[in-house]
Motif scaffolding. Structure first.
Motif, mmCIF file in Angstrom:
data_model
loop_
_atom_site.group_PDB
_atom_site.id
_atom_site.type_symbol
_atom_site.label_atom_id
_atom_site.label_comp_id
_atom_site.label_asym_id
_atom_site.label_seq_id
_atom_site.Cartn_x
_atom_site.Cartn_y
_atom_site.Cartn_z
ATOM 1 N N ASP A 8 17.018 -0.492 8.105
ATOM 2 C CA ASP A 8 18.266 0.188 8.457
ATOM 3 C C ASP A 8 19.468 -0.603 7.953
ATOM 4 O O ASP A 8 20.501 -0.025 7.608
ATOM 5 C CB ASP A 8 18.369 0.363 9.970
ATOM 6 C CG ASP A 8 19.614 1.122 10.387
ATOM 7 O OD1 ASP A 8 19.605 2.361 10.258
ATOM 8 O OD2 ASP A 8 20.601 0.489 10.804
ATOM 9 N N CYS A 9 19.316 -1.931 7.905
ATOM 10 C CA CYS A 9 20.396 -2.797 7.402
ATOM 11 C C CYS A 9 20.313 -2.978 5.890
ATOM 12 O O CYS A 9 21.108 -3.733 5.302
ATOM 13 C CB CYS A 9 20.320 -4.166 8.078
ATOM 14 S SG CYS A 9 20.623 -4.150 9.853
ATOM 15 N N ALA A 10 19.353 -2.313 5.245
ATOM 16 C CA ALA A 10 19.171 -2.391 3.789
ATOM 17 C C ALA A 10 18.850 -3.796 3.320
ATOM 18 O O ALA A 10 19.317 -4.235 2.269
ATOM 19 C CB ALA A 10 20.415 -1.851 3.066
ATOM 20 N N ILE A 11 18.047 -4.519 4.096
ATOM 21 C CA ILE A 11 17.609 -5.851 3.692
ATOM 22 C C ILE A 11 16.111 -5.971 3.939
ATOM 23 O O ILE A 11 15.499 -5.113 4.585
ATOM 24 C CB ILE A 11 18.363 -6.972 4.442
ATOM 25 C CG1 ILE A 11 18.243 -6.781 5.962
ATOM 26 C CG2 ILE A 11 19.820 -7.008 4.036
ATOM 27 C CD1 ILE A 11 18.980 -7.843 6.751
ATOM 28 N N ALA A 12 15.524 -7.043 3.441
ATOM 29 C CA ALA A 12 14.092 -7.291 3.594
ATOM 30 C C ALA A 12 13.883 -8.542 4.433
ATOM 31 O O ALA A 12 14.790 -9.364 4.593
ATOM 32 C CB ALA A 12 13.436 -7.456 2.222
ATOM 33 N N ILE A 13 12.682 -8.694 4.956
ATOM 34 C CA ILE A 13 12.302 -9.898 5.699
ATOM 35 C C ILE A 13 11.218 -10.608 4.897
ATOM 36 O O ILE A 13 10.204 -10.002 4.542
ATOM 37 C CB ILE A 13 11.770 -9.551 7.099
ATOM 38 C CG1 ILE A 13 12.826 -8.808 7.918
ATOM 39 C CG2 ILE A 13 11.327 -10.819 7.836
ATOM 40 C CD1 ILE A 13 12.304 -8.284 9.253
ATOM 41 N N ARG A 14 11.435 -11.880 4.624
ATOM 42 C CA ARG A 14 10.469 -12.648 3.840
ATOM 43 C C ARG A 14 10.072 -13.925 4.573
ATOM 44 O O ARG A 14 10.896 -14.555 5.243
ATOM 45 C CB ARG A 14 11.048 -12.991 2.469
ATOM 46 C CG ARG A 14 11.250 -11.762 1.584
ATOM 47 C CD ARG A 14 9.921 -11.152 1.178
ATOM 48 N NE ARG A 14 10.070 -9.909 0.425
ATOM 49 C CZ ARG A 14 9.922 -8.699 0.929
ATOM 50 N NH1 ARG A 14 9.624 -8.570 2.213
ATOM 51 N NH2 ARG A 14 10.054 -7.628 0.189
ATOM 52 N N PHE A 15 8.803 -14.318 4.423
ATOM 53 C CA PHE A 15 8.269 -15.527 5.049
ATOM 54 C C PHE A 15 7.834 -16.510 3.971
ATOM 55 O O PHE A 15 7.292 -16.113 2.936
ATOM 56 C CB PHE A 15 7.056 -15.189 5.924
ATOM 57 C CG PHE A 15 7.350 -14.234 7.046
ATOM 58 C CD1 PHE A 15 7.674 -14.703 8.303
ATOM 59 C CD2 PHE A 15 7.298 -12.863 6.834
ATOM 60 C CE1 PHE A 15 7.957 -13.822 9.328
ATOM 61 C CE2 PHE A 15 7.564 -11.975 7.863
ATOM 62 C CZ PHE A 15 7.893 -12.458 9.121
ATOM 63 N N ALA A 16 8.058 -17.786 4.223
ATOM 64 C CA ALA A 16 7.604 -18.837 3.315
ATOM 65 C C ALA A 16 7.244 -20.055 4.152
ATOM 66 O O ALA A 16 7.818 -20.279 5.219
ATOM 67 C CB ALA A 16 8.683 -19.190 2.294
ATOM 68 N N GLN A 17 6.271 -20.843 3.670
ATOM 69 C CA GLN A 17 5.871 -22.038 4.407
ATOM 70 C C GLN A 17 5.779 -23.233 3.485
ATOM 71 O O GLN A 17 5.253 -23.147 2.373
ATOM 72 C CB GLN A 17 4.530 -21.838 5.113
ATOM 73 C CG GLN A 17 4.094 -23.067 5.921
ATOM 74 C CD GLN A 17 2.938 -22.794 6.864
ATOM 75 O OE1 GLN A 17 2.389 -21.688 6.872
ATOM 76 N NE2 GLN A 17 2.561 -23.779 7.665
ATOM 77 N N GLU A 18 6.307 -24.345 3.964
ATOM 78 C CA GLU A 18 6.177 -25.620 3.265
ATOM 79 C C GLU A 18 5.894 -26.690 4.305
ATOM 80 O O GLU A 18 6.752 -27.019 5.124
ATOM 81 C CB GLU A 18 7.459 -25.961 2.505
ATOM 82 C CG GLU A 18 7.330 -27.237 1.679
ATOM 83 C CD GLU A 18 8.556 -27.502 0.826
ATOM 84 O OE1 GLU A 18 8.683 -28.629 0.303
ATOM 85 O OE2 GLU A 18 9.397 -26.585 0.676
#
Length: 233
Positions: A213-223
């Motif tokens: 709805d906010c026109a964005i994506a959710i991304r996950f990363a691990q280090e």
């Protein structure tokens, strides 16, 4: 019976529609509402049950020596229940009329009592400003996701990416045995599990709906022992 619903863009996000692909969701509005209600009940049932237990101790004439313990239990549980209700009211509720704006300072005030305990603390680096309500609701749901990545506790650092109404968020969670829960990315991307959504999986699923709805994506990363959740445009 479940019916398929197609996510649509709000007027405020029409200009950014290219960044938010239309996603077909195999869940009815009724089922989604019921699952979110179940999630709220799940969050508050424990402290409410503890309050009931404390009251039962107070009513027991043979447990007079436990009166102070019972009163302490009731007081702590009441504060916990209140904190969780205030959080879920903003994270899952209507939070004002359509087009309303919420204060990031208010978001911080409901996050800390729910997330911080003897094992987990929050480092909040967001400015105090008003943002569109679904963007703030998204932030609260991202905080819940961040908590699932550090099952043994740790620190959640919350900062901004961008500014104004286009503000995104970066949540870096550091702790022992940090990990990205299996299937989490698929849920926020709108894919329901094989067995269907339940009161646990509906929260990341709903977070994904807010992001679109906010026109964005959710991304996950691990280090190493740090899992980062970001919302690139």
């Amino acid at each position: 019976m479940s019916t398929e619903k197609t996510a649509t863009q709000s007027p405020a996000t029409e200009k950014s529609a290219a960044a938010a692909p239309v996603v077909t969701l195999a869940v009815s509005a009724l089922d989604l509402g019921a699952l979110l209600c179940s999630r709220v009940c799940h969050d508050v049932i424990s402290p409410v049950g503890a309050i009931v237990n404390g009251l039962e101790v107070l009513e027991d004439e043979d447990a007079a020596d436990m009166r102070d313990v019972a009163l302490d239990l009731i007081a702590k549980s009441a504060r916990q229940a209140s904190a969780r209700l205030q959080f879920t009211r903003l994270a899952f509720g209507a939070a004002g009329s359509a087009g309303a704006r919420l204060d990031l300072g208010d978001a911080e005030q409901v996050v800390r009592p729910v997330i911080e305990d003897g094992r987990t603390r929050v480092e909040w680096s967001l400015p105090r400003e008003l943002l569109p309500k679904n963007r703030v609701k998204l932030l609260l749901n991202l905080v819940l996701l961040a908590g699932t990545t550090i099952p043994r506790g740790g620190v959640i650092r919350i900062s901004a990416a961008g500014e104004g109404d286009a503000t995104g968020f970066v949540l870096a969670s550091t702790g022992e045995k940090a990990r990205i829960p299996e299937g989490l990315q698929a849920l926020v991307d709108g894919a329901a599990p094989e067995g269907g959504l339940d009161a646990h999986s509906v929260q990341p699923f709903y977070a994904g709906m807010l992001a679109r709805d906010c026109a964005i994506a959710i991304r996950f990363a691990q280090e190493g022992d740090t899992v980062t959740i970001s919302t690139p445009g």
